[in-house]
Design a protein around this motif. Structure first.
Motif, PDB file in Angstrom:
ATOM      1  N   GLY A  11       5.592 -42.821  14.523  1.00 54.78           N
ATOM      2  CA  GLY A  11       4.864 -43.658  15.481  1.00 54.78           C
ATOM      3  C   GLY A  11       4.374 -44.969  14.915  1.00 54.78           C
ATOM      4  O   GLY A  11       3.703 -45.729  15.622  1.00 54.78           O
ATOM      5  N   PRO A  25       5.195 -51.079  16.814  1.00 58.28           N
ATOM      6  CA  PRO A  25       4.627 -50.615  18.085  1.00 58.28           C
ATOM      7  C   PRO A  25       3.551 -51.531  18.649  1.00 58.28           C
ATOM      8  O   PRO A  25       3.223 -51.438  19.837  1.00 58.28           O
ATOM      9  CB  PRO A  25       4.071 -49.230  17.752  1.00 58.28           C
ATOM     10  N   PRO A  29       4.973 -51.354  22.488  1.00 61.80           N
ATOM     11  CA  PRO A  29       4.074 -50.195  22.585  1.00 61.80           C
ATOM     12  C   PRO A  29       4.770 -48.892  22.956  1.00 61.80           C
ATOM     13  O   PRO A  29       4.282 -47.807  22.616  1.00 61.80           O
ATOM     14  CB  PRO A  29       3.077 -50.615  23.676  1.00 61.80           C
ATOM     15  N   LEU A  31       7.129 -47.534  21.694  1.00 62.88           N
ATOM     16  CA  LEU A  31       7.499 -46.789  20.488  1.00 62.88           C
ATOM     17  C   LEU A  31       6.533 -45.643  20.210  1.00 62.88           C
ATOM     18  O   LEU A  31       6.932 -44.607  19.673  1.00 62.88           O
ATOM     19  CB  LEU A  31       7.521 -47.734  19.276  1.00 62.88           C
ATOM     20  N   ARG A  32       5.266 -45.838  20.537  1.00 56.76           N
ATOM     21  CA  ARG A  32       4.278 -44.788  20.237  1.00 56.76           C
ATOM     22  C   ARG A  32       4.602 -43.482  20.962  1.00 56.76           C
ATOM     23  O   ARG A  32       4.274 -42.404  20.473  1.00 56.76           O
ATOM     24  CB  ARG A  32       2.882 -45.274  20.611  1.00 56.76           C
ATOM     25  N   LYS A  35       6.841 -40.788  19.005  1.00 56.57           N
ATOM     26  CA  LYS A  35       6.371 -40.096  17.806  1.00 56.57           C
ATOM     27  C   LYS A  35       6.896 -38.659  17.767  1.00 56.57           C
ATOM     28  O   LYS A  35       6.839 -37.923  18.748  1.00 56.57           O
ATOM     29  CB  LYS A  35       4.848 -40.096  17.762  1.00 56.57           C
TER      30      LYS A  35
END
Length: 326
Positions: A11, A25, A29, A31-32, A35
Motif C-alpha cells: 500500500g 498513492p 489514491p 493504490l491504497r 494493499k
C-alpha cells in the motif's frame, strides 16, 4: 516492456527500477485499495500495455476454462481481437456478418467493476490559417501573422470546455497540436460530447468562428476541416439493455459490485454497435493507461475472467434474460 510483479503489495509508494519513477498513492489514491494484492507495474521506462493486453489475457483465460471444463454450459462463442483500436482503426476491416454473433462485449474498460455503454461522440478538426509574411520592418498594413490569427481562433473557443476542466458527461474542445509560422499555421483539435445535439453544436460553433475571422481578415484566410470519428453507442444499446443486466448479474455473482459509467473516450464497441452488433464494454482491470504509471492487479485479471465465464454460462442457462431474482 519489462513488467514488474509486486507480490503482497504493502500500500506504500513503489519505486520503478529502470528510472526511479515513483508510483505514489498520494498521487494515485486508488493504490491504497490494492494493499495485500499482487500488482503488475512497468519498470518506469515504458507503458505496461495492460490496455489492452489485460483484456486479451482475460478472454484467453475464459476460453481455456471452457476447453478444460467441457461440462460447463455455453452457447456458440465467437472471439475476435481487433488491432489499431487506439487510433480508431480497429473495426475498419471487421466483417460483422462473418463474425456471426447476435451481440458481443468488448473487454477494454478500466477498473474492476465498470460496465460502459455510453461513449463520446467524436470528431477531429484541422484548422489552417494562410497568412502573409512581410519583413517586419515594413510590415505595417501588409503583414498577416498566421500564428496570431490561429491564437485568436483558439481564444474564441469556450475556455472551460477544455479537457483540463471537464469530467463525467461534459464535452470539450481539445487542442492536440499546433505548428506554424507567419505565412502558414495549423492546429489539430479533438471535439467530444456525449450529447449528440451538443456535439453537432460544437462543430457548428467552430465553423462560425472560422466565418467571423474570414469576414475580418478576408475570405479563405481560415479553414476548418472537421471529420466525424465515432458516435455514442448508447442509442444502439438501450434497445438491448438485457446485455447490461446480464453483465451486472455476472459481476454480482462473483462478489464484485457493478457500476455503469460513461466512457470519456471511444471504444471499438461503439463502431460495432453502429454496424448492427450491439456491443457494450466491460472492464479490463487496469489503471493509469497509456503511460509509465500503468498497473494492473492480478486479482482483477482473475475476477474478470470469472465474470466472462459467468456471462457466457448465464446466457446458456437463461437466454437473454437475467437469472431469476437478479
Amino acid at each position: 516492456v519489462r513488467p514488474q510483479i509486486h507480490e503482497n503489495y504493502d500500500g506504500e509508494a513503489v519505486t520503478l527500477p529502470a528510472t526511479g519513477t515513483v508510483l505514489d498513492p498520494e498521487v494515485f489514491p486508488f493504490l491504497r485499495e490494492m494493499k495485500g494484492q499482487t500488482l503488475i507495474t512497468t519498470d518506469g521506462s515504458t507503458l505496461l500495455g495492460a490496455d489492452d493486453k489485460a483484456g486479451v489475457a482475460e478472454i484467453m483465460d475464459m476460453a481455456a476454462s471452457f476447453l478444460l471444463n467441457p461440462e460447463r454450459p455455453h452457447g456458440e462463442i465467437r472471439i475476435a481481437f481487433t488491432p489499431d483500436e487506439e487510433i480508431g482503426r480497429g473495426t475498419d476491416a471487421f466483417d460483422v456478418a462473418r463474425f456471426g454473433a447476435d451481440f458481443a462485449y468488448t473487454v477494454d474498460g478500466g477498473a474492476l467493476g465498470e460496465i460502459e455503454y455510453e461513449n463520446f461522440n467524436a470528431a477531429s478538426a484541422v484548422v489552417t490559417v494562410q497568412g502573409s509574411s512581410i519583413h517586419p520592418g515594413s510590415a505595417k498594413g501588409r503583414m498577416l501573422n498566421a500564428c496570431l490569427v490561429l491564437m485568436e481562433f483558439q481564444g474564441m473557443l469556450p475556455a472551460f470546455q477544455n479537457p483540463a476542466f471537464t469530467e463525467g458527461y461534459e464535452g470539450f474542445y481539445h487542442l492536440d497540436s499546433l505548428r506554424g509560422d507567419v505565412e502558414q499555421a495549423a492546429a489539430e483539435y479533438l471535439i467530444r460530447d456525449h450529447d449528440r445535439a451538443a456535439f453537432e453544436r460544437k462543430k457548428e460553433f467552430m465553423q462560425e468562428c472560422v466565418a467571423l475571422l474570414n469576414r475580418k481578415y478576408g475570405e479563405g484566410t481560415v479553414k476548418a476541416e472537421i471529420t466525424d470519428s465515432y458516435y455514442n453507442m448508447k442509442e444502439k444499446i438501450e434497445p438491448h439493455m438485457q446485455l447490461i443486466h446480464k453483465a451486472i448479474a455476472a459481476f454480482e455473482k462473483n462478489g464484485i459490485p457493478a457500476r455503469t459509467v460513461p466512457i470519456r473516450g471511444g471504444t471499438d464497441g461503439a463502431h460495432l454497435s453502429w454496424e448492427g452488433l450491439p456491443c457494450p464494454n466491460l472492464c479490463a482491470g487496469g489503471h493509469n493507461f497509456h503511460g509509465k504509471y500503468e498497473y494492473v492487479p492480478v486479482r482483477s485479471l482473475e475476477k474478470i475472467s470469472a465474470i466472462l465465464q459467468e456471462i457466457v454460462s448465464g446466457y446458456a442457462r437463461y437466454g437473454l434474460e437475467p437469472p431469476p431474482g437478479e
